[in-house]
Scaffold this motif. Structure first.
Motif, PDB file in Angstrom:
ATOM      1  N   UNK A 177       0.823  -1.213   0.000  1.00  0.00           N
ATOM      2  CA  UNK A 177       0.000   0.000   0.000  1.00  0.00           C
ATOM      3  C   UNK A 177       0.854   1.259   0.000  1.00  0.00           C
ATOM      4  N   UNK A 178       1.943   1.232   0.756  1.00  0.00           N
ATOM      5  CA  UNK A 178       2.806   2.410   0.826  1.00  0.00           C
ATOM      6  C   UNK A 178       4.212   2.009   1.240  1.00  0.00           C
ATOM      7  N   UNK A 179       5.186   2.801   0.825  1.00  0.00           N
ATOM      8  CA  UNK A 179       6.584   2.589   1.203  1.00  0.00           C
ATOM      9  C   UNK A 179       7.258   3.938   1.403  1.00  0.00           C
ATOM     10  N   UNK A 180       8.043   4.032   2.434  1.00  0.00           N
ATOM     11  CA  UNK A 180       8.822   5.243   2.698  1.00  0.00           C
ATOM     12  C   UNK A 180      10.287   4.829   2.803  1.00  0.00           C
ATOM     13  N   UNK A 181      11.172   5.540   2.101  1.00  0.00           N
ATOM     14  CA  UNK A 181      12.597   5.214   2.082  1.00  0.00           C
ATOM     15  C   UNK A 181      13.395   6.383   2.651  1.00  0.00           C
ATOM     16  N   UNK A 202      22.977   2.823   5.907  1.00  0.00           N
ATOM     17  CA  UNK A 202      21.936   1.836   5.628  1.00  0.00           C
ATOM     18  C   UNK A 202      20.771   2.525   4.929  1.00  0.00           C
ATOM     19  N   UNK A 203      20.035   1.768   4.127  1.00  0.00           N
ATOM     20  CA  UNK A 203      18.774   2.243   3.567  1.00  0.00           C
ATOM     21  C   UNK A 203      17.667   1.734   4.468  1.00  0.00           C
ATOM     22  N   UNK A 204      16.831   2.638   4.950  1.00  0.00           N
ATOM     23  CA  UNK A 204      15.773   2.282   5.885  1.00  0.00           C
ATOM     24  C   UNK A 204      14.418   2.473   5.216  1.00  0.00           C
ATOM     25  N   UNK A 205      13.596   1.418   5.222  1.00  0.00           N
ATOM     26  CA  UNK A 205      12.274   1.511   4.607  1.00  0.00           C
ATOM     27  C   UNK A 205      11.196   1.131   5.616  1.00  0.00           C
TER      28      UNK A 205
END
Length: 238
Positions: A177-181, A202-205
């Protein structure tokens, strides 16, 4: 203001050159002497930078031959129906996921909003780690509403796979539904789990997955080892 150590700035510059495709997998990097001349430093500083790139799994060394590039960052598309396991297999990699711990607790106010549960409802929290070709790619924390997914905790422990565990609980299909990076720096625990240095980028999602009726079935947080993955938006699957 704390200054960035010179060796770290050099390591980041070499890492960026590899990420940009200036050097491909298996290619030999310039010598320590060449890098020392390029950056205007002594070879000890270059050796320090290269040691950290070795530790982070960006390069490997051959005695008497120099430094060579390891596998390039994996393209990881984020789309409506992207699944970790299938995504890696399609790219020619071998995926693996391990469950680190599973707990049940009462929903917090944040959980209530994300998962559309009520005060006092129980949720399942699963901590896991995922690998690509034996290298840790990400660590994740997933929250599930036990009120709608009875037995998800036991299914996760047995199956490991979130998709299979959801199916056992009656969720035949779900979509993102949604993703935030955003970005973060590895703390000591994350560094050990991802086999990177403490303080590595790091990449944080954060993401919410919903079933076919639109109800949330999972709220997830994931921390990716940024030198091993490039996150892309997969419009074809969105």
């Amino acid at each position: 203001m704390t200054k960035t150590p010179l060796w770290q700035s050099i390591a980041d510059a070499i890492r960026q050159s590899i990420s940009n495709g200036e050097y491909v997998e298996g290619q030999k990097l310039p010598t320590e002497a060449a890098y020392a001349k390029r950056f205007g430093v002594n070879r000890h500083t270059i050796r320090h930078a290269m040691w950290h790139l070795l530790e982070d799994g960006v390069v490997h060394s051959r005695r008497g031959a120099g430094y060579f590039v390891l596998a390039p960052p994996l393209d990881y598309p984020i789309g409506e129906r992207v699944r970790f396991h299938n995504n890696l297999i399609a790219a020619g990699h071998t995926p693996k996921r391990e469950v680190l711990s599973i707990e049940t607790r009462k929903a917090t106010r944040a959980d209530m909003g994300r998962l559309k549960v009520n005060e006092g409802d129980l949720i399942c929290v699963c901590h896991g780690r995922s690998f690509s070709d034996g290298a840790p790619l990400l660590i994740a924390e997933s929250h599930f509403p036990l009120v709608r997914l009875v037995g998800i905790d036991k299914a996760l422990m047995v199956q490991g796979s979130i998709t299979v565990a959801l199916r056992e609980c009656g969720v035949e299909d779900y979509v993102r539904h949604s993703t935030r990076v955003s970005a973060s720096l590895a703390n000591a625990t994350q560094a050990a789990q991802l086999r990177v240095r403490e303080g590595a980028p790091l990449l944080y999602t954060t993401s919410i997955n919903v079933d076919t009726t639109g109800f949330p079935v999972e709220y997830g947080q994931a921390w990716f080892a940024s030198e091993r993955v490039t996150i892309t938006l997969d419009h074809a699957n969105s």
